[in-house]
Design an enzyme around this catalytic site. Structure first.
Site, PDB file in Angstrom:
ATOM      1  N   ASP A  34       5.145 -15.318  -5.537  1.00  0.00           N
ATOM      2  CA  ASP A  34       4.200 -16.149  -6.263  1.00  0.00           C
ATOM      3  C   ASP A  34       3.645 -15.388  -7.455  1.00  0.00           C
ATOM      4  O   ASP A  34       3.545 -14.157  -7.436  1.00  0.00           O
ATOM      5  CB  ASP A  34       3.044 -16.544  -5.351  1.00  0.00           C
ATOM      6  N   LYS A  35       3.250 -16.114  -8.468  1.00  0.00           N
ATOM      7  CA  LYS A  35       2.692 -15.498  -9.667  1.00  0.00           C
ATOM      8  C   LYS A  35       1.561 -14.536  -9.320  1.00  0.00           C
ATOM      9  O   LYS A  35       1.471 -13.444  -9.878  1.00  0.00           O
ATOM     10  CB  LYS A  35       2.196 -16.585 -10.622  1.00  0.00           C
TER      11      LYS A  35
END
Length: 337
Positions: free
Chosen positions: A152-153
């Site tokens: 995930d970012k």
């Protein structure tokens, strides 16, 4: 994946378009029937989406179009359209290992793995295109690094990317069979019980919010996480009372979208700072620490990645320390003791 998101799960990320069609009758080959039910998609595109785990029937993920179609609701999660040709960008990378076949980096929180709508630049792909340059192989005539898994970012930690088609295929096979060592460090609310356990559930899209994943009873994909509580913070003097927060090591045996975030939340200990799965309020001292530090991401770090090199067959293992923001948060939590 999120914590980690595998290529099979990637289509389930936020921003995916959901197409639906109800088949009143079955009997035809599945991919052919779906191509007729979704005329905007070619049969080849349907086959690719099946292989990616993006198509479900009555909530059950399908992976092959060779069987017969049966009546019911079919859903397709189309991945967000990303630019076909990302541009190289001179973004510094913390490279842990690199050879002619692959590269391993310690991804910072805040960096997306690849371009997507609303995040077309500043991604790991843009950085790798600049860093690797002409050493990248060409797939379909376009030079691009092989993203075989992603974080995930707002999850930090170790990632591997392929530089050649051979490495890409080999790494993809390792992830598909889960022949990868993957351990994450999470700072969570309260403390999961018992202190050491295996969580094995089905994970799929939430029936209440299609942008979230959830533990499901009868559909979804098998998800296995082993966890160990490494430290407890703010332990009350009263015997048996729950601590305010804890540090947990989570080892993945599958790579489902948001797996660790969903599994920890299912035990009543969502990740600190998690904007999606962190429902409910942490203890006041923990909330104050998060606010004072302006900590606004899920407290999750991919600390260990181990695998056999897909080309040289050399065993590789990488372990990184917590990034500074999580170290600072952990230091603040120790003050609760």
């Amino acid at each position: 994946m999120a914590d980690e998101i595998s290529p099979q799960d990637e289509v389930l990320n936020e921003g995916a378009d959901i197409l639906q069609a109800e088949l009143a009758s079955g009997g035809a080959r599945l991919d052919k029937a779906l191509a007729e039910a979704f005329p905007m998609l070619s049969r080849a595109r349907i086959q690719n989406l099946l292989a990616e785990g993006a198509i479900s029937h009555n909530g059950q993920t399908l992976t092959s179009g060779k069987g017969k179609a049966t009546p019911g609701l079919y859903e397709i999660a189309l991945p967000p359209v990303a630019p076909a040709d990302p541009e190289p960008e001179n973004i510094p990378l913390n490279v842990l290992y690199e050879d002619a076949h692959l590269i391993v980096i310690d991804k910072p929180a805040g960096m997306a793995s690849h371009p997507a709508p609303g995040c077309e630049t500043g991604t790991l792909v843009n950085a790798l295109l600049h860093h690797c340059g002409a050493s990248l192989s060409g797939i379909g005539g376009v030079a691009r690094p092989g993203i075989v898994h992603r974080l995930d970012k707002d999850t930090s930690g170790v990632m591997v990317a392929a530089k050649t088609d051979e490495a890409h295929q080999g790494l993809s096979a390792l992830f598909a069979t889960h022949d990868i060592e993957r351990t994450y460090i999470a700072l969570v609310r309260g403390c999961p019980s018992p202190d050491r356990d295996r969580i094995e559930t089905l994970i799929g899209r939430s029936p209440h919010d299609r942008k979230k994943m959830a533990v499901l009873k009868s559909s979804g994909r098998n998800a296995i996480t082993d966890y160990v509580v490494q430290r407890k913070f703010g332990v009350p003097a009263k015997a048996g009372a729950a601590p305010m927060a804890s540090r947990v090591a989570c080892t993945l045996h599958t790579g489902r979208t948001h797996q660790i975030r969903v599994h920890m939340a299912s035990r009543g200990s969502p990740l600190l700072g998690d904007p999606v799965y962190g429902s409910g309020a942490a203890a006041l001292p923990v909330r104050q620490a998060l606010e004072e530090l302006d900590f606004r991401r899920q407290a999750l770090h991919a600390a260990i990645l181990g695998f056999v090199h897909p080309v040289t067959r050399e065993p590789l293992r990488f372990e990184t320390d917590l990034p500074q923001d999580m170290k600072t948060l952990e230091d603040r939590l120790t003050m609760l003791d």
